[in-house]
Every structure is written in C-alpha cells, then in structure tokens.
Design a protein around this motif. Structure first.
Motif, mmCIF file in Angstrom:
data_model
loop_
_atom_site.group_PDB
_atom_site.id
_atom_site.type_symbol
_atom_site.label_atom_id
_atom_site.label_comp_id
_atom_site.label_asym_id
_atom_site.label_seq_id
_atom_site.Cartn_x
_atom_site.Cartn_y
_atom_site.Cartn_z
ATOM 1 N N GLY A 1 -0.507 6.062 1.294
ATOM 2 C CA GLY A 1 0.561 5.359 1.997
ATOM 3 C C GLY A 1 1.740 6.230 2.355
ATOM 4 O O GLY A 1 1.710 7.453 2.209
ATOM 5 N N ARG B 1 0.824 -1.208 0.000
ATOM 6 C CA ARG B 1 0.000 0.000 0.000
ATOM 7 C C ARG B 1 0.864 1.267 0.000
ATOM 8 O O ARG B 1 0.489 2.303 0.542
ATOM 9 C CB ARG B 1 -0.970 0.027 1.180
ATOM 10 C CG ARG B 1 -1.976 -1.130 1.195
ATOM 11 C CD ARG B 1 -2.804 -1.170 -0.083
ATOM 12 N NE ARG B 1 -3.910 -2.120 -0.008
ATOM 13 C CZ ARG B 1 -3.848 -3.377 -0.466
ATOM 14 N NH1 ARG B 1 -2.724 -3.833 -1.001
ATOM 15 N NH2 ARG B 1 -4.887 -4.166 -0.392
ATOM 16 N N SER C 1 -8.461 5.368 -2.501
ATOM 17 C CA SER C 1 -9.539 5.926 -1.679
ATOM 18 C C SER C 1 -9.240 5.738 -0.189
ATOM 19 O O SER C 1 -9.781 6.446 0.664
ATOM 20 C CB SER C 1 -10.871 5.247 -2.022
ATOM 21 O OG SER C 1 -10.816 3.851 -1.756
ATOM 22 N N GLU C 2 -8.334 4.811 0.122
ATOM 23 C CA GLU C 2 -7.951 4.569 1.517
ATOM 24 C C GLU C 2 -6.659 5.293 1.886
ATOM 25 O O GLU C 2 -6.133 5.120 2.982
ATOM 26 C CB GLU C 2 -7.775 3.063 1.735
ATOM 27 C CG GLU C 2 -9.021 2.245 1.400
ATOM 28 C CD GLU C 2 -8.733 0.748 1.400
ATOM 29 O OE1 GLU C 2 -7.637 0.360 1.876
ATOM 30 O OE2 GLU C 2 -9.591 -0.010 0.932
ATOM 31 N N GLY C 3 -6.133 6.101 0.968
ATOM 32 C CA GLY C 3 -4.890 6.822 1.224
ATOM 33 C C GLY C 3 -3.770 6.315 0.340
ATOM 34 O O GLY C 3 -3.826 5.196 -0.186
ATOM 35 N N ARG D 1 -8.030 2.420 -7.419
ATOM 36 C CA ARG D 1 -9.063 1.879 -6.543
ATOM 37 C C ARG D 1 -8.649 1.939 -5.079
ATOM 38 O O ARG D 1 -9.413 2.323 -4.202
ATOM 39 C CB ARG D 1 -9.367 0.427 -6.925
ATOM 40 C CG ARG D 1 -10.623 0.320 -7.759
ATOM 41 C CD ARG D 1 -11.261 -1.055 -7.818
ATOM 42 N NE ARG D 1 -10.504 -2.220 -7.481
ATOM 43 C CZ ARG D 1 -9.947 -3.029 -8.363
ATOM 44 N NH1 ARG D 1 -9.999 -2.753 -9.639
ATOM 45 N NH2 ARG D 1 -9.311 -4.109 -7.971
ATOM 46 N N LEU D 2 -7.402 1.552 -4.812
ATOM 47 C CA LEU D 2 -6.922 1.517 -3.431
ATOM 48 C C LEU D 2 -6.673 2.914 -2.860
ATOM 49 O O LEU D 2 -6.654 3.097 -1.643
ATOM 50 C CB LEU D 2 -5.623 0.701 -3.353
ATOM 51 C CG LEU D 2 -5.744 -0.790 -3.687
ATOM 52 C CD1 LEU D 2 -4.360 -1.419 -3.749
ATOM 53 C CD2 LEU D 2 -6.605 -1.503 -2.647
#
Length: 359
Positions: free
Chosen positions: A187, A146, A183-185, A180-181
C-alpha cells in the motif's frame, strides 16, 4: 476522584475475544452479558452529574453498542462522551473518548475521520499502555484501507507499549491478516502524524530581522504574525506567548489568556517544565506566587501558592508553609496540606485509574 465505570470496562474486557479478521472487530463471547453491562451503565448515567462520570459511562455504552452492532446508538454515545471529555479538558479523559468514537467511525466506514481521531487520541501526557491500545485501533483502520506498511508500524509501536499475553492474543489475528494481504502489496507510504490528524498545529518561527516569534503552517506560510518576544509550542490547541507579559493564544491567533503573568511554565511530576499548557491547564506566576489557569483564561487556582505541579489526578500544591497538599480538577481539596512533596505525589499516583479499554 473515583472512576464510576472501571468495573464495567473490566466486565466488557472479559466478554470479548481476539479480533475477527472478517469484521476487524473484537469477537463477542456473550452478547447478553454485554447488553447487561450497557443497561447498568445507563442506570449509573441517570445519577451521574460530573463531566468525568458522564464521559466514562457514555464510553461504556458506546463500546457496548458497537460490540452489539448498534452503530447508531454507539456513535451517539461516543460523541456525547467526547463532548463531556472536552468539557473536562483532561488528556486521560479525551484520549479514550476520541479512540472510542474513532472505532465507531472505523466500523461504519468513515476511515478518514477514524484516522484523524486515532491520531488525536495519541496526543497529550498519556500512559504508554493507553497509547498502545490506541495504536491497535489505528492499525485496524489502516488494514481496512490496505495501508499495510503503516499498519505494521502501528502494531510494532503498540507492542512496544503492551507486552501482556492478552494483548498479544488480541493482536495476533491482525498481524496474520497483514501478512496474508501483503501478497497484493503493502500500500501507500506511511503518513506522518500531522497528515493523519488533518489539522497540524502551527509551528513556531523567529523573524530574523526583528527577532520576534510567530507561527506558520506546514507550507512555511506565516499564519500568526511574528509579534511576540517569546513563544511556546501549541499544545491542545493553545500556545503560551509573551509580549510585555505572558498570555496564551489559540491556533487562529485569538488571545485566550490575557497578558497578565510573569511566567506560564508548568511543572510535571517527573521534573520537566513545559512552557504553556499541559492537560488543559497552565501554571502562571505573578509577583512570585503561582496559580493555575485553563484554556479559556479562567483561574482554577488563584496565584496564592509557592509551587504547583500538574498531575493526572489533579494538582499538587506547595502552600508555602513547608507542606504540600493536592487539589482536584475542580480546585477542591483532595489531599490536606500537611505532607511533603514526595508523599503527596505518591498519594496522587494511587488515585489515577487510566482508561485503557476496551476502546
């Protein structure tokens, strides 16, 4: 030197598809075909005798094993391939061998080791396309952790080096997954090459009192005392240094090439000259004559030549009779000494078969 595995690598490329976002590995179109490629690589390996051939064929087996999910065999073959590549000592062999082991480490979850190997696989005199392929692997390792900003940087640099349609299709799923990932930040902050490589080479410094040169670490602590009248940068774990004459040391300061030479200056085909080593060798001068040494100080070519150019395919040599020829990595003749410099380099260009994948 003929590449005994080029056709097998091409066959593997034709048997895989884009990245599977669930596994972060290439899609396998025909497992039986890949198994047949691995079997053929094994047959050829039984007859292979040189480090070059064994490293290439073991690399094919490592990729085949990884694609088939046989990770134990893939790691064994990848490590053996890297060992032979390091024995041969050329960047064009070590880079893909490191990247293949890195991909196995990535798939088995050892992402720190994967990152280290991918970083080392970028180092050296390498074709841009090969560096681009390595960067894709680095990006996939970052996605698994991530580290999305860092992954995007690797993908951007890969696209700078790789513009063909098949590469774009290979990378598109990875880009979609990053978006897509995200959206969670995004890293952690991207790391430097030295941080990823985990053992940055000592950096040169000059003692302002004595004017002499030594080396220090990233914390600016001296690791090799400033005792040298001249010094080059570390390349491939070794640096050219001068006391009364030139020699070379490793990263611990141990003398590897004795202080015997008037110069350690290595010409490249594009006209550059590197103080020290390129592709594991350095051009040395004694009383005006040129020779070639490796990292251990062993003479690959005795100092009998007017000039030497280090090329990925071997070494172009000026015999001193207004003619050039070429020697291979073992020092054996590969182009007879009866041409001019331009023609010899042109012939050597045609002998290079870069290993760009699959990695």
């Amino acid at each position: 030197m003929a590449d005994v595995a080029a056709d097998l690598r091409a066959a593997l490329l034709g048997a895989i598809g884009p990245i599977n976002v669930d596994t972060l590995s290439e899609r396998v179109n025909d497992p039986q075909y890949i198994a047949a490629v691995r079997e053929e690589a094994t047959t050829r390996l039984n007859a292979a005798t040189t480090d070059f051939d064994r490293s290439r064929l073991l690399g094919v087996r490592a990729v085949s094993g990884r694609l088939l999910g046989d990770m134990g065999a893939a790691e064994h073959d990848a490590r053996a391939s890297l060992k032979h590549a390091e024995s041969a000592g050329t960047d064009l062999l070590m880079s893909p061998a490191r990247a293949r082991l890195a991909n196995v480490m990535r798939m088995t979850g050892d992402l720190t080791e994967a990152d280290r190997l991918f970083a080392l696989a970028e180092a050296g005199e390498l074709p841009r396309r090969l560096i681009g392929r390595v960067r894709i692997g680095s990006a996939l390792s970052c996605i698994a952790q991530r580290r999305l900003t860092e992954a995007l940087l690797h993908l951007e640099r890969a696209m700078d080096h790789l513009t063909d349609q098949s590469t774009m299709e290979l990378m598109a799923p990875a880009l979609d997954l990053v978006h897509r990932l995200a959206s969670e930040g995004f890293g952690p902050t991207p790391r430097s090459w030295a941080e990823r490589a985990a053992h940055p080479a000592p950096m040169r410094f000059q003692d302002p009192r004595t004017g002499r040169w030594g080396y220090r670490d990233t914390e600016r602590n001296p690791t090799i005392p400033a005792t040298f009248t001249e010094a080059g940068d570390f390349r491939g774990g070794i640096a050219a240094v001068r006391e009364r004459a030139w020699g070379a040391i490793d990263t611990t300061g141990q003398l590897k090439v004795p202080f015997l030479y008037d110069k350690l200056s290595t010409p490249l085909p594009d006209g550059r000259k590197v103080i020290g080593f390129v592709d594991g060798v350095a051009v040395v001068s004694r009383r005006g004559a040129k020779g070639l040494v490796n990292r251990t100080g062993k003479l690959i070519l005795p100092p009998h030549y007017r000039d030497i150019i280090v090329h990925p395919a071997g070494y172009a040599v000026d015999t001193g009779a207004a003619t050039w020829g070429a020697r291979d990595h073992a020092g054996d003749e590969m182009v007879p000494p009866r041409f001019d410099r331009t023609e010899v380099l042109r012939r050597m260009d045609g002998m290079v078969s870069p290993d760009e994948g699959p990695l």
